[in-house]
Design an enzyme around this catalytic site. Structure first.
Site, short mmCIF file in Angstrom:
data_model
loop_
_atom_site.label_atom_id
_atom_site.label_comp_id
_atom_site.label_asym_id
_atom_site.label_seq_id
_atom_site.Cartn_x
_atom_site.Cartn_y
_atom_site.Cartn_z
N LYS A 65 -6.76 124.79 68.75
CA LYS A 65 -7.65 123.64 68.68
C LYS A 65 -6.84 122.38 68.41
O LYS A 65 -5.81 122.42 67.73
CB LYS A 65 -8.65 123.81 67.53
CG LYS A 65 -9.64 124.93 67.66
CD LYS A 65 -10.48 125.00 66.40
CE LYS A 65 -11.48 126.15 66.44
NZ LYS A 65 -12.57 125.90 67.38
N ARG A 108 -17.38 135.89 68.76
CA ARG A 108 -18.25 136.85 69.46
C ARG A 108 -17.57 138.21 69.63
O ARG A 108 -18.25 139.22 69.79
CB ARG A 108 -18.67 136.26 70.81
CG ARG A 108 -17.56 136.08 71.82
CD ARG A 108 -17.95 135.13 72.94
NE ARG A 108 -18.06 133.75 72.44
CZ ARG A 108 -18.42 132.72 73.21
NH1 ARG A 108 -18.69 132.91 74.50
NH2 ARG A 108 -18.48 131.51 72.70
#
Length: 463
Positions: A239, A313
């Protein structure tokens, strides 16, 4: 007793709070002394909703504060929490005619929070005399659960690693005489939790999975799964700095699940509660999982990695597959999962996904009544095509190249690992309040768990 609630006979000087609206202002002012009336005029107090004013002492020495409400009362809002920022510290009591005293008390309790673990000094002390005729016990359970969720989210990742988060699960269940276990490190592979291991293996702090139960085995089985990414660098798809600043909150799903679990156990709801929290740090090292890798999953599906910054996820998929094997009556997962959910609905309105129409309708009504809003988004099956992989059973991100429906495709991915989706709901929460508002101090936040607790109480509470 919560430290912010006191009994009337335990305090000497109390400020009585009168509810006043723009419609009732003239009537209320007629009961005040000339000095108090002049004070209201000097301060321009009009009874506007959410405003407050402390008056000079009355002729008999009584302390009075005015609080502005809507013309028809507070109703479902947590507006009374504003007194924490609008009035000086001290002891307060609601006037007997104050509307909706239960919601006013909850607003006060939720606003009376400060994360001070790393600060010197003591915060100003606000206390409220416990009103009569309300379910104070339930309000205290809610406030305690919300506080736990906030504290965990606000704790920085250097002090809350995977092991510490897993131990927080254990400590909570130990306190309520629950039972369970923690699976750590390479034992995750032996226990067939390969994606939890793959996401967390690059960190020097070993990945964990906490799996704990509480309640009689013959009670309805309610299972909660929470995303416990204690910090998310993005992995090899690292990120940028501004996107990494709040990543200590990436375990907000786990924190909220634990807050809800506390409420359930403290209330002693007649359910068989199970909580599963995969705890990892998505770090970068020589053994990080990579874009293009294909991972085995507990479910047996192979998963192609499209982006290592969609790690949440993956760990949830293994945890949901584990949870489904027990065939719970209802399975709920919570996760700070997608930026797409924030783009669609903002920070205050978390979406949820379910095929259970009755649950969705019930939750929508309860969430409005509890001032804990949620919004249903569809598990739109035609979008499953975006998860197709040429080399594996499924890709874990949208491969269309257009970035469509990010929150929906994430939910669809998770649905592939749930045995019976009619008994499952997924919540894509933000877990953070960007600014301070009544009932919601800035920082880590509980979202959807008050609504879920109210729903479970309606179904199972015998008190």
């Amino acid at each position: 007793m919560h430290p912010a609630l006191v009994h009337r006979n335990s305090v000497d000087q109390v400020t009585r709070v009168l509810a006043v609206s723009e419609n009732t202002l003239a009537e209320t002012l007629s009961t005040l002394s000339d000095t108090q009336l002049e004070w209201c005029k000097l301060n321009g107090f009009t009874g506007k909703q959410g405003s407050a004013l402390l008056l000079p002492r009355g002729e008999k020495g009584e302390m009075i504060a005015l609080f502005g409400t809507k013309p028809d009362g507070l109703h479902e809002t947590l507006a009374f929490g504003a007194v924490i920022t609008l009035l000086p510290a001290g002891d307060y009591a609601l006037d007997p005619a104050f509307p909706d005293q239960e919601q006013a008390t909850l607003g006060f309790l939720l606003s009376n929070y400060e994360f001070a673990a790393y600060k010197a000094g003591k915060a100003p002390e606000y206390r409220l005399v416990q009103p009569e005729g309300i379910d104070v016990e339930k309000l205290l359970h809610i406030a305690e659960g919300v506080r736990l969720a906030r504290d965990l989210i606000n704790t920085p990742a250097n002090d809350l690693g995977p092991e510490e988060l897993a131990l927080a699960v254990k400590d909570l269940f130990d306190a309520h005489e629950g039972e369970g276990r923690i699976v750590a490190g390479d034992h995750l592979l032996a226990e067939n939790l390969p994606m939890v291991h793959a996401v967390g293996r690059a960190s020097r702090r070993a990945p964990q999975l906490a799996d704990f139960c509480w309640g009689a085995p013959d009670h309805p089985k309610i299972t909660l799964v929470g995303k416990g990414v204690v910090f998310d660098t993005g992995g090899l798809n690292i990120k940028p700095g501004n996107s990494m600043a709040l990543m200590k909150k990436d375990m907000g799903g786990a924190a909220n699940v634990l807050g809800l679990a506390l409420m359930i156990m403290a209330r002693k709801l007649p359910v068989r509660l199970r909580v599963i929290v995969p705890c990892v740090e998505n770090a970068i090292s020589g053994n990080s999982f990579r874009p293009g890798d294909v991972l085995e999953s507990r479910k047996g599906l192979t998963v192609e990695i499209g982006n290592t910054d969609a790690e949440g996820r993956l760990i949830l998929a293994d945890a949901l597959a584990l949870a489904s094997e027990e065939e719970p009556e209802f399975l709920i997962d919570m996760a700070t999962l997608t930026g797409a959910a924030r783009v669609a609905l903002g920070p205050d309105l978390p979406p949820f996904f379910t095929d259970n129409e009755a649950f969705a309708d019930e939750l929508q009504l309860v969430s409005e009544a509890s001032a804990d809003p949620v919004w249903r988004l569809p598990l739109w099956q035609p979008y499953m095509k975006y998860l197709e992989s040429q080399i594996a059973d499924i890709n874990h991100i949208n491969t269309s190249g257009a970035g469509f429906a990010g929150s929906i495709t994430a939910a669809l991915f998770l649905s592939r690992f749930v045995e019976d989706t009619s008994k499952w709901a997924h919540f894509d929460i933000y877990g953070w309040s960007p600014t301070t508002r009544p009932g919601k101090p800035a920082g880590g936040e509980a979202q959807a768990i008050r609504a879920l607790f109210d729903l479970l109480c309606e179904r199972y509470d015998k008190k």
